[in-house]
Design a protein around this motif. Structure first.
Motif, short mmCIF file in Angstrom:
data_model
loop_
_atom_site.label_atom_id
_atom_site.label_comp_id
_atom_site.label_asym_id
_atom_site.label_seq_id
_atom_site.Cartn_x
_atom_site.Cartn_y
_atom_site.Cartn_z
N VAL A 195 1.05 -1.30 -0.03
CA VAL A 195 -0.22 -0.32 -0.22
C VAL A 195 0.55 1.21 0.50
N TYR A 196 0.73 2.72 -0.73
CA TYR A 196 1.47 3.65 -0.64
C TYR A 196 0.17 4.79 -1.36
N ASN A 197 -0.22 5.23 -0.14
CA ASN A 197 -1.02 6.17 -0.13
C ASN A 197 -2.68 6.15 -1.10
N TYR A 198 -3.20 4.74 -0.41
CA TYR A 198 -4.01 5.03 -2.16
C TYR A 198 -5.23 3.42 -0.86
N TYR A 199 -6.04 4.13 0.23
CA TYR A 199 -6.09 4.22 1.36
C TYR A 199 -7.91 3.05 0.53
N ILE A 247 -1.98 -10.73 4.10
CA ILE A 247 -0.50 -9.53 4.80
C ILE A 247 -1.00 -7.61 4.14
N ILE A 248 -0.77 -7.45 4.88
CA ILE A 248 -0.36 -5.78 3.96
C ILE A 248 0.62 -4.97 4.77
N CYS A 249 0.78 -4.28 3.60
CA CYS A 249 2.11 -3.56 4.54
C CYS A 249 2.53 -2.43 3.48
N ASP A 250 2.66 -1.39 3.99
CA ASP A 250 2.02 0.08 4.21
C ASP A 250 3.56 1.10 4.21
N ASP A 251 3.35 1.84 2.94
CA ASP A 251 4.82 2.13 3.17
C ASP A 251 4.49 3.65 2.72
N SER A 252 3.28 4.06 3.11
CA SER A 252 2.66 5.68 2.85
C SER A 252 3.59 6.44 3.22
N ASP A 253 3.08 8.01 2.71
CA ASP A 253 4.32 8.78 3.26
C ASP A 253 3.72 9.17 4.46
N ASP A 254 2.18 9.00 5.35
CA ASP A 254 1.54 9.41 6.56
C ASP A 254 0.32 8.45 6.44
N ILE A 255 1.15 7.73 6.88
CA ILE A 255 0.11 6.41 7.55
C ILE A 255 -1.01 6.44 8.10
N ASP A 256 -2.20 6.42 7.80
CA ASP A 256 -3.59 6.40 8.15
C ASP A 256 -3.33 5.16 9.64
N TYR A 257 -3.27 5.78 10.35
CA TYR A 257 -3.67 4.49 11.48
C TYR A 257 -5.06 4.39 12.03
N GLU A 258 -5.46 5.25 12.34
CA GLU A 258 -6.80 5.26 12.38
C GLU A 258 -7.98 4.59 11.04
N PHE A 259 -7.45 4.05 10.40
CA PHE A 259 -8.04 3.40 8.82
C PHE A 259 -7.52 1.82 9.53
N TYR A 260 -6.21 1.70 10.13
CA TYR A 260 -6.13 0.07 10.90
C TYR A 260 -7.37 -0.04 11.80
#
Length: 260
Positions: A12-16, A36-49
């Protein structure tokens, strides 16, 4: 510990919204499936998870490490007998696709690689890509042709026995998936085609493909072709001219079919 039959890896990268679209089409409760998800976003949306099903494994990169390293990180985390990657801008064609794929894998468990049907989403319409029969023709006659024309599609078009999956070459950008296709398909001839589809969204301006094309694209392609030639001994062959004709006839036929 129960070993899953299939592991689906989702970088995942910036596309929730894309990630959510995938998750809505996955049978999370299927015990034969690991996600398995691996999030490499610039600004991770912790609320989403906080709202993600507890059965889904989540890896959050503390700092951005880039696409290729994220893919390799996911590969190391896979526990399934088979592994597939679905990027955040792709999705199973319908809610039952993955369950059907799992049944197909069980029915052909001796196979090392499954090649899937590949479709693209463009201008809100879904189109067919290269035909399955043609994919098998090229695989059986000249795997190296994939360096000239990517007849497979995206990484989600392959389900690979995990022991045959190899790391992505982080030196590559444009040909990174093609290089892996080549290495995997050269390592085994035990390949089967499954008439199930993953759909790839191809007109996102934020996509890796779009961004790679923006800067010195032709120079990058030429450099990487030389790199692949040195690594794999790739050379143009006369028969590729015939293959090109076959490839583009297939393209024309698909365009005619898609326009109906």
């Amino acid at each position: 510990m129960h070993k899953p039959l299939l592991t689906i890896l989702i970088p995942v990268y910036n596309y929730y919204s894309g990630l959510l679209r995938i998750l809505n089409n996955l049978p999370v409760d299927n015990e034969k499936l690991e996600i398995i998800i691996c999030d490499d976003s610039d600004d991770i949306d912790y609320e989403f998870y906080k709202f993600i099903d507890y059965k889904i494994k989540i890896i959050l990169n503390p700092v951005n490490i880039g696409a290729a390293k994220t893919w390799n990180k996911l590969l190391k985390a896979s526990n399934g007998a088979y592994t597939m990657i679905i990027h955040h801008d792709e999705f199973p064609e319908n809610k039952n696709t993955i369950n059907l794929l799992i049944k197909d894998i069980e029915s052909h468990y001796t196979c090392d690689v499954f090649v899937l049907k590949y479709k693209i989403l463009k201008n809100n319409k879904i189109f067919n890509h290269t035909s399955g029969r043609l994919k098998l023709f090229f695989i059986n006659n000249s795997i190296a042709y994939i360096i000239r024309r990517n007849f497979i599609g995206s990484m989600s078009s392959l389900i690979i026995r995990s022991e045959f999956y190899q790391e992505f070459d982080i030196k590559l950008k444009w040909f990174i998936d093609v290089d892996l296709f080549y290495r995997v398909l050269m390592s085994t001839k035990n390949v089967n085609y499954l008439n199930k589809s993953i759909v790839s969204e191809v007109d996102r301006i934020e996509s890796i493909t779009y961004n790679v094309k923006k800067n010195n694209f032709n120079e990058l392609k030429n450099q990487e072709l030389m790199y692949l030639a040195n690594n794999h001994g790739y050379r143009y062959k006369i028969k590729y001219f015939i293959f090109d004709i076959i490839f583009y006839i297939n393209k024309i036929l698909l365009l005619l079919h898609n326009s109906k």
